[in-house]
Scaffold this active site. Structure first.
Site, PDB file in Angstrom:
ATOM      1  CB  CYS A 130      -1.079   0.039   1.125  1.00 28.27           C
ATOM      2  SG  CYS A 130       0.022  -0.261   2.824  1.00 28.27           S
ATOM      3  CG  HIS A 243      -1.159   4.069   5.057  1.00 27.69           C
ATOM      4  ND1 HIS A 243      -1.921   3.661   6.400  1.00 27.69           N
ATOM      5  CD2 HIS A 243      -0.650   2.780   4.619  1.00 27.69           C
ATOM      6  CE1 HIS A 243      -1.825   2.571   6.416  1.00 27.69           C
ATOM      7  NE2 HIS A 243      -1.292   1.813   5.588  1.00 27.69           N
TER       8      HIS A 243
END
EC number: 1.2.1.11
Length: 338
Positions: A130, A243
């Site tokens: 990711c 994130h």
């Protein structure tokens, strides 16, 4: 219009699996059949898809028969366990785990960066980590204009990167702390509420954790640039979802800030978010549920004439995992590469 195909989701009940289900529906993916696969404990349950309740099946050796494509999001050991069965059945596996990412003959694909790599698959295509995807989509437009020499990145990774149960744990810890209780950690190694700690993946021989080394190795493979120098520090922070990353880039010559902003604003999968007067830049709260990676605070590195700094936020369950996998699937269908 591409012909509909038969798809299976391996790990359909997890956070990424349920996101895959939502994306296949919202993006009108050409489905002839959709099969939901999970562990035996989930067998017999149902998940809703386009108004229908689809049954969840326990994965076994016959589960992939007749499938054209398998979207795997059940972890590395599961992907390794079933990869041969999937390819023997004649299906292509788009794998969200780290199991095959650095295998030389397995393409590691971000459609906005290296779509052509998907054509060379031998039955397996790997979805990158990711943090790698989010950074790659943001900085590749700059790399196209002038090759990046060095990347220094620090990540601020949310609880959801460790799964849905980690998110619930942070919520419970927050309540406990506010009620004067001692927070307990079971899913993550330490309490994350009102706290942060270096990423909890195993430490490697060079004292970098595995998450940090994924960013180094995967970025080089995706960019097809083994000479890029990369260092990463990955941190788990008390954010539920999405994130963030602080990225410093070094080029061979100065890179004009306005050129960088223009390139990023025009790039697919990226949204420029900057209001310098209001000090408003990308935030995880804004990135949650969004397909685009939000990028801002693009500025000249005052310590290096050839450096740029930027800040980004992205939903790691969507673009950092499920969306990237679905985009790979769309690419395979549209170009006839299945």
């Amino acid at each position: 219009m591409p012909s509909p195909i038969r798809v299976a989701i391996l790990g359909a009940t997890g956070a990424v699996g349920t996101e895959l289900l939502e994306l296949l529906a919202s993006r009108n993916f050409p489905l002839a059949e959709l099969k939901l696969l999970a562990s035996p404990r989930s067998a017999g349950k149902t998940l809703e898809f386009q108004g229908e309740k689809l049954p969840i099946q326990a994965v076994d050796g016959s589960a992939f028969k007749g499938c054209d494509l398998v979207l795997a999001s059940a972890g590395g050991s599961t992907s390794k366990r079933w990869a041969e069965e999937i390819t023997k059945a004649g299906a292509v596996m788009v794998d969200n785990s780290s199991a095959f990412r650095m295998v030389p003959e397995v393409p590691l694909v971000v459609p906005e960066i290296n779509p052509e790599a998907a054509q060379n698959h031998q039955g397996i295509i790997a979805n990158p980590n990711c943090t790698t995807i989010l950074m790659g989509v943001a900085i590749y437009p700059l790399h196209q204009l002038q090759p990046i020499k060095r990347i220094v990145v620090a990540t601020y990774q949310s609880a959801s990167g460790a799964g849905a149960m980690a998110m619930e744990e942070v919520k419970h810890q927050s309540r406990d702390i506010l009620e004067g209780k001692i927070p307990q950690a079971e899913i993550l190694p330490y309490p994350l509420a009102f706290n942060l700690f270096p990423h909890n993946s195993p430490i490697t021989a060079n004292h970098y954790c595995e998450e940090e080394m994924k960013m180094v190795q995967e970025t080089r493979k995706i960019f097809a640039a083994e000479d890029i120098r990369i260092t990463a520090t990955c941190v788990r922070v008390p954010v539920l979802r999405a994130h963030s990353e602080a990225v410093n880039l070094e080029f061979a010559t100065p890179f004009p800030v306005e050129l960088a902003k223009t390139a990023i604003a025009k790039a697919p999968g990226v949204k420029l978010v900057e209001d310098w007067q209001k000090n408003y830049f990308p935030m995880p709260m804004d990135a949650t549920g969004q397909d685009d990676v939000l990028v801002g605070r693009i500025r000249q590195d005052i310590s290096h004439p050839n450096g740029l700094d930027l800040w980004l936020c992205g939903d790691q369950i969507r673009k950092g995992a499920a969306l990237n996998a679905v985009q790979i699937a769309e690419l395979l269908v549209e170009r006839g590469w299945l």
